[in-house]
Design an enzyme around this catalytic site. Structure first.
Site, mmCIF file in Angstrom:
data_model
loop_
_atom_site.group_PDB
_atom_site.id
_atom_site.type_symbol
_atom_site.label_atom_id
_atom_site.label_comp_id
_atom_site.label_asym_id
_atom_site.label_seq_id
_atom_site.Cartn_x
_atom_site.Cartn_y
_atom_site.Cartn_z
ATOM 1 N N GLN A 10 0.833 -1.211 0.000
ATOM 2 C CA GLN A 10 0.000 0.000 0.000
ATOM 3 C C GLN A 10 0.861 1.251 0.000
ATOM 4 O OE1 GLN A 10 -2.107 0.915 3.660
ATOM 5 N NE2 GLN A 10 -3.360 2.486 2.668
ATOM 6 N N TYR A 137 2.675 -8.512 14.970
ATOM 7 C CA TYR A 137 3.152 -7.404 14.130
ATOM 8 C C TYR A 137 3.739 -6.304 15.022
ATOM 9 C CZ TYR A 137 2.685 -3.182 11.245
ATOM 10 O OH TYR A 137 2.905 -2.003 10.596
HETATM 11 C C1 VAH Z 1 -2.195 -2.205 10.404
HETATM 12 N N1 VAH Z 1 -2.286 -0.337 8.850
HETATM 13 O O1 VAH Z 1 -3.372 -2.002 10.594
HETATM 14 C C2 VAH Z 1 -1.398 -1.131 9.684
HETATM 15 C C3 VAH Z 1 -0.719 -0.237 10.689
HETATM 16 C C4 VAH Z 1 -1.966 1.292 12.126
HETATM 17 C C5 VAH Z 1 -1.478 -0.057 11.982
HETATM 18 O O2 VAH Z 1 0.546 -0.698 10.925
HETATM 19 O O3 VAH Z 1 -1.662 -3.222 10.764
#
Ligand code: VAH
Length: 316
Positions: A10, A137
């Site tokens: 993105q 993440y």
């Molecule tokens: C996510 N868009 O939702 C990404 C970002 C704000 C978090 O790293 O994982």
């Protein structure tokens, strides 16, 4: 030359275009597992988990800057935690180690608001606070921030980073995040369809319009190194809104547009994140200031997506 890893993502697709415009087509090497659609410029397929492939690419094109925009994001990452950790960590470490050994002059590896967890203040989340992320993440981004700091302190590597909020763009689709609803909602509205949101209506999250995210990235990377006082990752704020607020902003253009709410597992992730971010450090150190609020972003998104979905109408 500048190497962009994750050029089909993105942010990567838009960042490549800006870097090509600024430095010329032949100065930017776009890389990813697969080429972006309708791509023009230099593209090299790269699996960034393979350090030798990365090192060879850096040598071949005499890369002087690396932007590492490849990662498994918060929502998708929960499906396979160990794989998410391995991919996010191995690619970040490969970038840092190849940059160090091949004297790459500048490195950008983004972080995210996902580094914050329930212990951080929800409003005006400060630059320095406890980081107890609830997603793999987020864990991988906290670790990446600490590795970036380590490579800067121990080896003098000029590595810089921003804690991106949810990024909103018309040019590209997000890939498996928790903030993706805020892009999909515009696509549905412009196509005259109602929207079902996977977060509850009052879920406030920090967001940023792609133009601001790209400008922040380039302004950070162009700042004098001596001004960069944060070598983990800078907080970055654009705007902050709830699904109810973005729905109301869209209804100014499409009065009959409606959003239904069907929260799923991503609600718990969103509930652990900040609602608004304090980015005073970025404002002080390199004069950051966002340019897009909810109404200006909504106007831009609807204008560009209308051209994409209804070219005849806008040309009339
Ligand atoms: C996510 N868009 O939702 C990404 C970002 C704000 C978090 O790293 O994982």
């Amino acid at each position: 030359t500048i190497l962009v890893i994750g050029a089909s993502g993105q942010i990567g697709t838009v960042l490549v275009q800006h870097l090509q415009n600024q430095y010329g087509l032949n100065r930017v090497i776009a890389s990813d597992l697969r080429m972006p659609q309708a791509f023009s410029g230099i593209f090299e397929s790269l699996d960034a988990t393979k350090a030798d492939e990365l090192a060879a690419l850096v040598r071949r094109y005499r890369v002087t800057q690396i932007y590492h925009l490849a990662a498994i994001l918060s929502a998708n990452g929960e499906a396979n935690p160990i794989r998410t950790w391995e991919i996010n960590m191995q690619t970040a470490l490969n970038v840092l180690e190849v940059a160090r050994t091949q004297n790459v002059s500048k490195v950008f590896i983004p972080s995210s608001i996902a580094v914050f967890g329930p212990s951080a203040p929800a409003f005006d989340t400060p630059q320095q606070t406890q980081l107890d992320p609830t997603t793999v993440y987020g864990i991988s981004k906290v670790a990446a921030e600490n590795w970036m700091h380590y490579y800067h302190v121990k080896y003098g590597l000029d590595v810089r980073s921003l804690r991106y909020p949810g990024v909103i763009s018309y040019q590209s689709q997000p890939g498996g995040g928790t903030t993706d609803y805020a892009v999909a909602i515009y696509h549905q509205a412009v196509q005259g369809q109602d929207f079902t949101c996977f977060l509850s209506e009052n879920t406030r999250l920090p967001m940023i319009y792609m133009d601001d995210a790209i400008r922040a990235t380039l302004e950070l990377m162009e700042a004098e190194s001596s001004r960069i006082r944060v070598r983990t990752a800078y907080n970055l704020a654009g705007l902050s809104f709830t699904p109810a607020e973005i729905t109301a902003a869209i209804q100014k253009f499409f009065p009959n547009f409606r959003t239904q709410y069907a929260p799923d597992f991503r609600q718990q992730i969103a509930d652990s994140w900040p609602k608004t971010i304090d980015d005073q450090a970025a404002r002080n150190d390199w004069e950051w200031a966002p340019a897009f609020d909810l109404s200006r972003m909504t106007e831009e998104m609807i204008h560009h997506l209308s051209e994409y979905y209804q070219p005849s109408l806008t040309q009339a």
